[in-house]
Motif scaffolding. Structure first.
Motif, PDB file in Angstrom:
ATOM      1  N   LEU A 114       0.854  -1.120  -0.020  1.00 29.68           N
ATOM      2  CA  LEU A 114      -0.067   0.089   0.097  1.00 29.68           C
ATOM      3  C   LEU A 114       0.628   1.129   0.127  1.00 29.68           C
ATOM      4  O   LEU A 114       0.566   2.396  -0.649  1.00 29.68           O
ATOM      5  CB  LEU A 114      -1.049   0.150   1.249  1.00 29.68           C
ATOM      6  N   GLN A 173       1.721   2.815  -3.249  1.00 33.90           N
ATOM      7  CA  GLN A 173       0.824   3.592  -4.007  1.00 33.90           C
ATOM      8  C   GLN A 173       1.036   4.992  -3.883  1.00 33.90           C
ATOM      9  O   GLN A 173       0.755   5.845  -4.729  1.00 33.90           O
ATOM     10  CB  GLN A 173      -0.661   3.285  -3.272  1.00 33.90           C
ATOM     11  N   ARG A 229      -1.405   0.126 -10.141  1.00 35.80           N
ATOM     12  CA  ARG A 229      -1.934   0.486  -8.899  1.00 35.80           C
ATOM     13  C   ARG A 229      -3.183  -0.913  -8.755  1.00 35.80           C
ATOM     14  O   ARG A 229      -3.171  -1.326  -7.392  1.00 35.80           O
ATOM     15  CB  ARG A 229      -2.781   1.549  -8.995  1.00 35.80           C
ATOM     16  N   SER A 230      -3.655  -1.357  -9.606  1.00 39.04           N
ATOM     17  CA  SER A 230      -4.544  -2.469  -9.349  1.00 39.04           C
ATOM     18  C   SER A 230      -3.822  -3.629  -8.876  1.00 39.04           C
ATOM     19  O   SER A 230      -4.124  -4.164  -8.033  1.00 39.04           O
ATOM     20  CB  SER A 230      -5.318  -2.864 -10.691  1.00 39.04           C
ATOM     21  N   TYR A 261      -2.636  -2.927  -5.308  1.00 36.07           N
ATOM     22  CA  TYR A 261      -3.746  -3.326  -4.279  1.00 36.07           C
ATOM     23  C   TYR A 261      -4.183  -4.943  -4.258  1.00 36.07           C
ATOM     24  O   TYR A 261      -4.508  -5.575  -3.110  1.00 36.07           O
ATOM     25  CB  TYR A 261      -5.232  -2.776  -4.877  1.00 36.07           C
ATOM     26  N   LEU A 307      -9.449  -4.187   0.101  1.00 38.63           N
ATOM     27  CA  LEU A 307      -8.369  -4.042  -0.964  1.00 38.63           C
ATOM     28  C   LEU A 307      -8.785  -4.922  -2.112  1.00 38.63           C
ATOM     29  O   LEU A 307      -8.452  -4.455  -3.197  1.00 38.63           O
ATOM     30  CB  LEU A 307      -6.942  -4.747  -0.195  1.00 38.63           C
ATOM     31  N   MET A 326     -10.974  -3.074  -4.462  1.00 37.56           N
ATOM     32  CA  MET A 326     -10.236  -1.912  -5.125  1.00 37.56           C
ATOM     33  C   MET A 326      -9.345  -2.607  -6.160  1.00 37.56           C
ATOM     34  O   MET A 326      -9.181  -1.994  -7.401  1.00 37.56           O
ATOM     35  CB  MET A 326      -9.424  -1.159  -4.311  1.00 37.56           C
ATOM     36  N   SER A 327      -9.001  -3.662  -6.133  1.00 37.95           N
ATOM     37  CA  SER A 327      -8.018  -4.287  -7.190  1.00 37.95           C
ATOM     38  C   SER A 327      -8.886  -4.753  -8.338  1.00 37.95           C
ATOM     39  O   SER A 327      -8.393  -4.740  -9.579  1.00 37.95           O
ATOM     40  CB  SER A 327      -7.166  -5.218  -6.422  1.00 37.95           C
TER      41      SER A 327
END
Length: 429
Positions: A165, A168, A178-179, A182, A215, A218-219
């Motif tokens: 994290l 990021q 970014r994916s 996560y 998380l 978000m991924s």
């Protein structure tokens, strides 16, 4: 000339939980990826780096170390050859000495600036950073297979989730990267969750679960969502809450990935069967295991899949869950058959699962009246696992209680009592 310790490298290793041996192993693996040849480093090599005896490793080693850490060699405290004076400076500094001193001072200042929050220039976060995290995740999975739910493993996995994290905010990155970050954070947090489940620390497991679920959303990674919800089902099963376990398993089984990949569908059906065994539903267990076997037969096992699905790929996980289901139902003969098949299929490194299934086999044999054979089976569990893994210890205690109830005062009970006393004296945590 005295050598100065590389305190920057020491600090990085302490922060990331690396011993000299574990860092050497990680760099060796990175070297193999870079060169196609296994590296020859060991703990003494890293100790030479920390002590300052090696100030500038070889080119390939430096690149591998940079891949592992995500930092440049100079940012790790190494000093390029020729940058530092090779002999004591004379009392009156000449221009060349002053130049060298200024250059070394500039390197030190650059390292200090990189370590200072808010002062380092933004860097580009890329798939190399993701690959490094995936290497660490594979190490976590390997530790889980060997040791199971140790608190230290849970803490390492949680720390690595935080590290993923933190990346990021460490620089610019594409949406794909970014994916993936996560997803990596969710994967580490799911391993922390599993270690807590395996260690019977259910309050901690639920806290890890909530963060892992957020998380994973978000991924957008379906595989890690499946793992988290499947773990939730297992957690509730171990807690004796079959309705919650079935509901969590249903979330996992209804994800799109189970329709795209029959192997995920097979694992979902098998885990549902284990929970249905807890609920005592024989017909539903048989149906779920049939679906699991059918979808496993349709799965393309040559496809690349997450490292945590190793046991599912070779069928060991299906046999393990079938064993658990039939043991719960009281079908001890069938449970014994599944136990033998699982122990044949489990890979050598899966020491925790092998210990658990060995105890389950002993329970199945004892329930069929074979006290002597069951005791011999239970005694095969490695002593260090028997004493230091919470689930295995509890299962062996339950076996001992069942043995004493089945054959009170027998020579077999005496043999078991002597064995367990010797094990606990030798391997007391």
């Amino acid at each position: 000339m005295n050598t100065a310790r590389n305190t920057v490298l020491e600090a990085w290793m302490k922060e990331h939980g690396h011993s000299s041996n574990s860092l050497a192993d990680a760099v060796n693996k990175a070297l193999e990826r870079l060169t196609g040849r296994t590296g020859g480093l060991d703990g003494s090599s890293v100790r030479d780096w920390k002590a300052g005896r090696v100030k500038w490793p070889k080119t390939a080693t430096r690149k591998a170390l940079e891949d592992v850490t995500g930092l440049s060699a100079t940012a790790l405290g190494f000093v390029p050859r020729g940058r530092a004076p090779s002999a004591p400076a004379p009392p009156q500094e000449d221009p060349e000495t002053m130049k060298r001193r200024t250059l070394v001072g500039g390197i030190a200042a650059a390292v200090a600036a990189a370590a200072a929050p808010g002062t380092a220039p933004p860097r580009r976060i890329g798939m190399n950073d993701v690959d490094r995290l995936q290497t660490r995740f594979a190490e976590i999975i390997a530790s889980d297979h060997r040791q199971g739910g140790r608190l230290g493993l849970e803490q390492r996995a949680a720390a690595l989730a935080d590290e993923a994290l933190n990346l990021q905010n460490a620089g610019s990155a594409s949406q794909r990267v970014r994916s993936n970050l996560y997803a990596a954070a969710a994967a580490f947090r799911s391993s922390a969750m599993w270690a807590a489940i395996d260690g019977r620390r259910y309050g901690d497991a639920k806290a890890h679960m909530r963060e892992a679920q957020a998380l994973a959303e978000m991924s957008g990674d379906q595989a890690i969502k499946f793992r988290i919800w499947s773990h939730a089902g297992t957690m509730y099963r171990h807690m004796g809450r079959p309705a919650d376990a079935l509901a969590a398993n249903d979330v996992a089984r209804n994800l799109h990935i189970t329709r795209r990949d029959p192997l995920f569908a097979s694992l979902g059906h098998a885990r549902q069967a284990a929970t249905l065994g807890l609920a005592g539903d024989t017909a539903a267990v048989q149906r779920a295991l049939g679906y699991a076997q059918d979808t496993l037969g349709r799965a393309d096992r040559s496809l690349a899949r997450p490292v945590w699905m190793t046991a599912a790929c070779d069928g060991a996980e299906l046999e393990t869950l079938a064993l658990a289901a039939h043991l719960r139902l009281g079908n001890f003969g069938r449970a014994e058959a599944h136990a033998h098949r699982s122990l044949t299929l489990l890979r050598p490194q899966m020491q925790r699962d092998r210990a658990i299934n060995t105890v389950r086999l002993a329970h199945a044999q004892l329930a069929q009246g074979a006290a002597e054979a069951a005791t011999a089976t239970a005694m095969k569990v490695p002593a260090i696992t028997a004493t230091r893994h919470a689930r295995v210890s509890r299962m062996l205690q339950e076996f001992g209680a069942a043995l004493r109830a089945t054959a009170p005062g027998s020579c077999t009970v005496q043999t078991w009592n002597e064995h367990t006393s010797a094990v606990w004296r030798a391997f007391r945590p």
